[in-house]
Design an enzyme around this catalytic site. Structure first.
Site, PDB file in Angstrom:
ATOM      1  N   ASN A 197      43.931  53.767  22.680  1.00  0.00           N
ATOM      2  CA  ASN A 197      44.156  54.883  23.723  1.00  0.00           C
ATOM      3  C   ASN A 197      43.746  56.080  23.157  1.00  0.00           C
ATOM      4  O   ASN A 197      43.586  56.238  22.286  1.00  0.00           O
ATOM      5  CB  ASN A 197      45.470  54.726  24.470  1.00  0.00           C
ATOM      6  CG  ASN A 197      45.322  55.333  25.869  1.00  0.00           C
ATOM      7  OD1 ASN A 197      44.889  56.471  26.071  1.00  0.00           O
ATOM      8  ND2 ASN A 197      45.935  54.532  26.724  1.00  0.00           N
TER       9      ASN A 197
ATOM     10  N   ASN B 162      41.918  46.236  35.864  1.00  0.00           N
ATOM     11  CA  ASN B 162      40.491  46.784  36.485  1.00  0.00           C
ATOM     12  C   ASN B 162      39.991  45.737  37.382  1.00  0.00           C
ATOM     13  O   ASN B 162      40.277  44.720  37.267  1.00  0.00           O
ATOM     14  CB  ASN B 162      39.562  47.157  35.428  1.00  0.00           C
ATOM     15  CG  ASN B 162      40.053  48.039  34.250  1.00  0.00           C
ATOM     16  OD1 ASN B 162      40.838  48.944  34.783  1.00  0.00           O
ATOM     17  ND2 ASN B 162      39.586  48.018  33.083  1.00  0.00           N
TER      18      ASN B 162
ATOM     19  N   HIS C 281      45.090  42.750  39.609  1.00  0.00           N
ATOM     20  CA  HIS C 281      45.219  43.613  40.796  1.00  0.00           C
ATOM     21  C   HIS C 281      43.958  43.303  41.693  1.00  0.00           C
ATOM     22  O   HIS C 281      43.429  43.894  42.379  1.00  0.00           O
ATOM     23  CB  HIS C 281      45.147  44.799  40.304  1.00  0.00           C
ATOM     24  CG  HIS C 281      46.470  45.347  39.660  1.00  0.00           C
ATOM     25  ND1 HIS C 281      46.417  46.299  38.866  1.00  0.00           N
ATOM     26  CD2 HIS C 281      47.720  44.570  39.520  1.00  0.00           C
ATOM     27  CE1 HIS C 281      47.585  46.324  38.095  1.00  0.00           C
ATOM     28  NE2 HIS C 281      48.450  45.508  38.602  1.00  0.00           N
TER      29      HIS C 281
ATOM     30  N   CYS D 199      36.785  34.447  61.774  1.00  0.00           N
ATOM     31  CA  CYS D 199      37.746  34.622  63.000  1.00  0.00           C
ATOM     32  C   CYS D 199      37.742  35.972  63.661  1.00  0.00           C
ATOM     33  O   CYS D 199      38.374  36.157  64.625  1.00  0.00           O
ATOM     34  CB  CYS D 199      39.063  34.215  62.508  1.00  0.00           C
ATOM     35  SG  CYS D 199      39.965  35.704  61.746  1.00  0.00           S
TER      36      CYS D 199
ATOM     37  N   ASP E 212      36.711  46.243  38.736  1.00  0.00           N
ATOM     38  CA  ASP E 212      35.456  46.476  38.395  1.00  0.00           C
ATOM     39  C   ASP E 212      34.440  45.245  37.948  1.00  0.00           C
ATOM     40  O   ASP E 212      33.234  45.330  38.484  1.00  0.00           O
ATOM     41  CB  ASP E 212      35.156  47.815  37.770  1.00  0.00           C
ATOM     42  CG  ASP E 212      35.568  47.497  36.355  1.00  0.00           C
ATOM     43  OD1 ASP E 212      36.043  48.683  35.710  1.00  0.00           O
ATOM     44  OD2 ASP E 212      35.547  46.493  35.762  1.00  0.00           O
TER      45      ASP E 212
ATOM     46  N   THR F 140      45.218  51.851  28.843  1.00  0.00           N
ATOM     47  CA  THR F 140      46.054  51.923  30.152  1.00  0.00           C
ATOM     48  C   THR F 140      47.229  52.775  29.727  1.00  0.00           C
ATOM     49  O   THR F 140      47.910  53.150  28.831  1.00  0.00           O
ATOM     50  CB  THR F 140      46.419  50.635  30.553  1.00  0.00           C
ATOM     51  OG1 THR F 140      47.381  50.539  31.655  1.00  0.00           O
ATOM     52  CG2 THR F 140      47.330  49.913  29.496  1.00  0.00           C
ATOM     53  N   SER F 141      47.514  53.601  30.718  1.00  0.00           N
ATOM     54  CA  SER F 141      48.626  54.408  30.748  1.00  0.00           C
ATOM     55  C   SER F 141      49.883  53.739  30.849  1.00  0.00           C
ATOM     56  O   SER F 141      51.066  54.399  30.544  1.00  0.00           O
ATOM     57  CB  SER F 141      48.746  55.582  31.957  1.00  0.00           C
ATOM     58  OG  SER F 141      48.577  54.757  33.213  1.00  0.00           O
TER      59      SER F 141
ATOM     60  N   ARG G  97      34.079  52.776  45.642  1.00  0.00           N
ATOM     61  CA  ARG G  97      34.338  52.314  44.354  1.00  0.00           C
ATOM     62  C   ARG G  97      33.426  51.189  44.041  1.00  0.00           C
ATOM     63  O   ARG G  97      32.872  50.751  42.966  1.00  0.00           O
ATOM     64  CB  ARG G  97      35.834  51.709  44.187  1.00  0.00           C
ATOM     65  CG  ARG G  97      36.875  52.573  44.766  1.00  0.00           C
ATOM     66  CD  ARG G  97      37.402  53.260  43.622  1.00  0.00           C
ATOM     67  NE  ARG G  97      38.140  52.368  42.461  1.00  0.00           N
ATOM     68  CZ  ARG G  97      39.437  51.704  42.720  1.00  0.00           C
ATOM     69  NH1 ARG G  97      40.120  51.589  43.616  1.00  0.00           N
ATOM     70  NH2 ARG G  97      39.827  51.074  41.509  1.00  0.00           N
TER      71      ARG G  97
END
Ligand code: BV8
Ligand code: ZN
Length: 260
Positions: free
Chosen positions: A234, A123, A140, A171, A125, A209-210, A70
Site C-alpha cells: 500500500n 474492485n 462487490h 419484464c 472494474d 485497500t484501506s 464509472r
C-alpha cells in the site's frame, strides 16, 4: 539480513496457494479513481446518495449517472503492471501444476488441489480479468453487469453508457448495477468462495485497500489468526500494517512485479 522485499519474494516463491485481497489502490495506476484518496470518488458524491439501495430508490437517475461515469472510466483503463504481475503469477503456477501428476487420496480419486492463486477483489472494474487472471472472485459485483430489480436477470451485453434510465428487456422493470451497495449482503456463493480461499491459502497478500469495509477487510485478520503470513502492499499504512508479516509501502505497480 534479508530486506522486506526479499522476504516478500521468498514467501511468494515458497507458497503453494496464495489468496490476494485487492482494493481500489491496485487500479489507481490505471487511472481509475479510488474511493478515499484525495480527488477520489467520494469527493463529489455521498456514499448514501450513490452506493446504497436507499439512494437508488430515491434517485435512480443520479445513481445511473454515477455508474455510467464509472463504466466509461473502466472502459478506457488498461491493466497496469500490478494486475499483470498477478496474472503472470497465476499463469506460471497453473503451468507448473499441469506438469505435476494430480495427487489422489489413495482411492484413485483426485482430491481437490487448492487453487494456486485466488484473487478476492473489491474492485468492480474488471481489470484483473482483462489482465488475464482467471480465478477472480468479485466480492462487490461488477460495473459491467446489471440486474433487473424485478426478475433478477443479470446481463452484461450493454453499451458502455446505458440509457438513463435502463429497463429490463424481459419484464420491463428498472435495471440496477449488479454491485453490492452499503447495507447489502454479499452473494452467499461469493462469501463461501472467499472463505475457502482464505482457509486454503498458505500466503495472504493485501494490495491497495484501506481495509475499512466489511466483510472484505476481515479476511487479512482471519488469515493471520490461522497463522498464515500476510504481505501488505500500500502507498501508506493501514489497519492491516500492524499485523502484516511484511508491509511494503509504495506503489503496487512498482512493487508487485518485483515480488512476484
Ligand atoms: C454487509 C461497491 C451485511 C460500490 C463497495 C453501518 C450501517 C450499514 C452497514 C454498515 C455499518 N457499519 C458497517 C457496515 C457494514 C458496511 C461497512 O463495512 N461500512 C464501512 C464504511 C464501515 N459494509 C457493508 O454494508 C457490506 N455489506 O456488511 O452486509 C449487512 C447487511 C445488511 C445490513 C448490515 C450488514 C457491503 C460493503 C460493500 C460496499 N460496496 N463497493 C462501488 O464500487 O460502486 S465498497 C467500496 O469501498 C469498495 O468496493 C471497497 O470495498 C471499499 C473500500 O475501498 P478500497 O478498495 O479500500 O479503496 P479506498 O479508496 O478506500 O482505499 C484505496 C487504498 O489504496 C488506500 O489505502 C490507498 O493508500 C491505496 N493506494 C492508492 N493508490 C495506490 C495504493 N496502494 C498501492 N499503490 C497505489 N498506486
Ligand atoms: Zn426483468
Amino acid at each position: 539480513m534479508t530486506s522486506p522485499m526479499q522476504k516478500a519474494s521468498e514467501l511468494v516463491a515458497h507458497a503453494a496457494s496464495i489468496c490476494v485481497l485487492t482494493g481500489a489502490g491496485i487500479s489507481a495506476e490505471s487511472g481509475i479513481k479510488t474511493f478515499r484518496d484525495a480527488g477520489g470518488l467520494w469527493e463529489n458524491h455521498s456514499i448514501e446518495a450513490v452506493a446504497t439501495p436507499e439512494g437508488f430508490e430515491q434517485n435512480p437517475r443520479l445513481v445511473w449517472e454515477f455508474y455510467n461515469a464509472r463504466r466509461k472510466a473502466a472502459k478506457v483503463a488498461s491493466p497496469n503492471p500490478a494486475h499483470l504481475a498477478l496474472a503472470r503469477l497465476e499463469q506460471g503456477r497453473l503451468h507448473r501444476a499441469k506438469q505435476k501428476p494430480t495427487a489422489t487420496n489413495g482411492h484413485g480419486k483426485a482430491h481437490r488441489q487448492p487453487q494456486p492463486i485466488t484473487i478476492l477483489t473489491q474492485n468492480v472494474d474488471g481489470l484483473h480479468q482483462h489482465a488475464g487472471s482467471q480465478n477472480v472472485v468479485e466480492l462487490h459485483g461488477s460495473v459491467w453487469k446489471v440486474r433487473c430489480t424485478r426478475c433478477g436477470a443479470i446481463s452484461d451485453d450493454h453499451p458502455v453508457e446505458l440509457p438513463v434510465l435502463p429497463y429490463c428487456s424481459a419484464c420491463g422493470a428498472l435495471l440496477r448495477p449488479h454491485i453490492v451497495w452499503f447495507g447489502e449482503s454479499l452473494d452467499p456463493g461469493v462469501l463461501d468462495a472467499a472463505e475457502v480461499a482464505v482457509e486454503e491459502c498458505d500466503l495472504f497478500l493485501v494490495i491497495g485497500t484501506s481495509a475499512v469495509v466489511q466483510p472484505a477487510a476481515s479476511y487479512p485478520f482471519i488469515a493471520t489468526r490461522h497463522g498464515k503470513p500476510v504481505i501488505e502492499v500500500n502507498k501508506e499504512k493501514t489497519p492491516v500494517s500492524a499485523i502484516a508479516t511484511v508491509s511494503l509501502i509504495g506503489l503496487a505497480g512498482e512493487i508487485l512485479p518485483k515480488i512476484v
